[in-house]
Design an enzyme around this catalytic site. Structure first.
Site, PDB file in Angstrom:
ATOM      1  N   GLU A 171       0.834  -1.207   0.000  1.00 19.06           N
ATOM      2  CA  GLU A 171       0.000   0.000   0.000  1.00 19.06           C
ATOM      3  C   GLU A 171       0.867   1.256   0.000  1.00 19.06           C
ATOM      4  O   GLU A 171       0.699   2.152  -0.844  1.00 19.06           O
ATOM      5  CB  GLU A 171      -0.929   0.015   1.223  1.00 19.06           C
ATOM      6  CG  GLU A 171      -2.132  -0.878   1.111  1.00 19.06           C
ATOM      7  CD  GLU A 171      -3.110  -0.691   2.259  1.00 19.06           C
ATOM      8  OE1 GLU A 171      -4.205  -1.278   2.203  1.00 19.06           O
ATOM      9  OE2 GLU A 171      -2.777   0.039   3.229  1.00 19.06           O
ATOM     10  N   HIS A 182     -26.438  -3.606 -14.852  1.00 20.67           N
ATOM     11  CA  HIS A 182     -25.560  -3.520 -16.038  1.00 20.67           C
ATOM     12  C   HIS A 182     -25.436  -2.065 -16.466  1.00 20.67           C
ATOM     13  O   HIS A 182     -26.439  -1.364 -16.536  1.00 20.67           O
ATOM     14  CB  HIS A 182     -26.126  -4.351 -17.192  1.00 20.67           C
ATOM     15  CG  HIS A 182     -25.346  -4.197 -18.465  1.00 20.67           C
ATOM     16  ND1 HIS A 182     -24.134  -4.826 -18.666  1.00 20.67           N
ATOM     17  CD2 HIS A 182     -25.593  -3.456 -19.593  1.00 20.67           C
ATOM     18  CE1 HIS A 182     -23.665  -4.496 -19.860  1.00 20.67           C
ATOM     19  NE2 HIS A 182     -24.542  -3.674 -20.435  1.00 20.67           N
TER      20      HIS A 182
END
Length: 489
Positions: free
Chosen positions: A185, A449
């Site tokens: 990170e 979608h």
């Protein structure tokens, strides 16, 4: 010497300690909350919050440099390191302030300042001023960075996440040791902010991933941004001329000497239990000298002493520490009535890009689950995000997702992901695991979608197909086997 008698003594005021205090106070008013350091949790002061502030700045810089693929040209991007660090520190202090306010709101008579040490299983010495005699005790002392001895040779050039965020400016170069959550990170974030970064691992681990294909994919992807060797052969480190010299063999086997402004040690954390005087108790310890404990009740081998949060060196995550504190504090307060705490489905996220998420049972745990069976009894459904619709639209189409399901029941067991929006997909999967859902049930859930979550549906469909194929194959085997028996008869 002041002597204080209480029902419950809690050592530490971090996430677990605060949770334990609140829970214990529901059962008794005689609670002592002991703290020798500064108030403020690991997460707020040196962990998840300042690191995410650094990542947010890094992402802003990186994505501003990635606009060409959309037909947008940005003339010039410059990073003001001092301004970046100033914002991190300002916002970090704001988060810490909220934690301090919480502790300060606790009853003043319950708080004792100083470092505690066991004199016996009921008595704590706090500095030189107090002895606390407690019927029950909760150890919630947190953890600290842990690194191998050879990194100590970096001297004043050695950073950990405990002091990185105190820098007034971004460093020019950093050698990061440890490719786990913290190392990747912070390493990627620093690289995206213009810092020369090289990340060195030793065992081949990559962000705690267990799937070998995913691990290789992740290592290749990170190497597109910065030098990363998951199995590096590092000879030595040494502070030298206001820098630190690192001698190592590069990926081609060439011996290399390179100077960095700092080394960042991200090689794990150790529980703060080594100075508690545990030798004055009969608490049983593991091979790392951490207390052995029951994962559901958080009792140690001494049943009135509990251990919670990072101090038990189990899952060093804020939400786990909060749950630990509640369980330990409740049991300490209600003792001798002991209850098993409700544990959530395992979930961990690494905020690199692509992100990493692990949910439910790990591959090692699944292998152990079926270890005594002669055949593989789970299926793997997978998807690549390289061709996934919404991911390609966003230009974030790198990664893999694998879901694991029990072959006979179709029950969802766990998942690993290296890909876009893993923090969100990880949550959906954790909820499914906690509800003990099957792959078929998960496929009845709505999928909009176009969204990245459609990639999850693809992986679930792949698992479902394999479950059906396996069942068909098994049925055919049973029929053939039955016919063979009839012929023999």
């Amino acid at each position: 010497m002041k002597v204080i008698n209480v029902d419950v003594a809690i050592i530490g005021t971090g996430t677990a300690g605060m949770g334990a205090y609140r829970a214990a106070k529901k059962h008794t008013d005689k609670v002592a909350l002991i703290e020798g350091g500064t108030y403020g949790t690991t997460c707020a002061r040196v962990g998840c919050m300042p690191s995410k502030l650094l990542i947010a700045a890094a992402d802003a810089s990186y994505h501003a440099n990635q606009t060409d693929q959309f037909g947008i040209q940005v003339d010039r991007i410059s990073v003001n390191g001092k301004a970046v660090m100033k914002r991190i520190q300002t916002e970090r202090d704001r988060f810490v302030g909220f934690v301090v306010e919480s502790v300060e709101s606790f009853d003043e008579q319950d708080k004792i300042r100083g470092f505690a040490k066991f004199l016996d299983e009921h008595t704590l010495q706090v500095d030189e001023h107090s002895q606390v005699i407690a019927k029950r005790i909760v150890i919630a002392t947190g953890s600290r960075p842990n690194y191998p001895e050879f990194l100590a040779a970096a001297g004043s050039r050695l950073l950990t996440n405990d002091n990185l965020f105190e820098l007034n400016d971004l460093p020019k170069s950093v050698a990061v040791f440890g490719p786990g959550v913290i190392g990747l990170e912070l390493g990627q974030a620093l690289s995206r902010l213009g810092v020369k970064v090289k990340v060195f691992g030793r065992s081949g681990s990559v962000a705690n991933l267990q799937d070998e294909e995913m691990k290789r994919y992740a290592e290749r992807t990170f190497n597109e941004e910065f030098y990363f060797d998951a199995k590096a052969d590092v000879i030595s480190t040494l502070e030298k001329n206001e820098a630190v010299e690192v001698i190592y063999f590069d990926k081609s086997g060439q011996k290399t000497t390179e100077s960095f402004q700092y080394i960042l040690a991200a090689t794990g954390r150790r529980a703060n239990v080594d100075k508690l005087g545990l030798e004055n108790t009969s608490i049983k310890l593991d091979e790392k000298n951490n207390p052995l404990f029951d994962e559901l009740t958080l009792q140690t081998s001494v049943d009135h002493i509990f251990v919670a949060g990072d101090a038990n060196n189990s899952l060093t995550l804020l939400h786990e520490a909060a749950d630990d504190g509640k369980v330990a504090g409740t049991n300490a307060g209600a003792y001798p009535v002991i209850a098993q705490g409700q544990r959530r489905a395992p979930l961990s996220v690494v905020f690199t890009e692509p992100q990493v998420a692990s949910v439910g049972l790990s591959l090692r745990q699944i292998a152990d689950l079926y270890a005594d069976q002669s055949t593989t009894n789970y299926v793997v459904g997978q998807v690549s995000f390289e061709g996934q619709g919404r991911s390609r639209v966003m230009g974030k189409n790198k990664g893999l997702l694998k879901v694991y399901a029990d072959q006979s029941s179709g029950k969802f067991l766990g998942a690993e992901m290296f890909g876009p929006a893993a923090e969100h997909i990880g949550h959906l999967l954790a909820w499914a695991r906690q509800q003990q859902m099957t792959i078929q049930t998960m496929l009845t859930m709505p999928f909009y979608h176009p969204v990245i979550e459609e990639g999850l549906r693809t992986a679930l469909r792949d698992a479902q197909h394999k479950l059906l194929v396996d069942k068909q194959t098994m049925n055919e085997f049973i029929m053939t086997h039955d016919n063979a028996i009839k012929l023999v008869i």
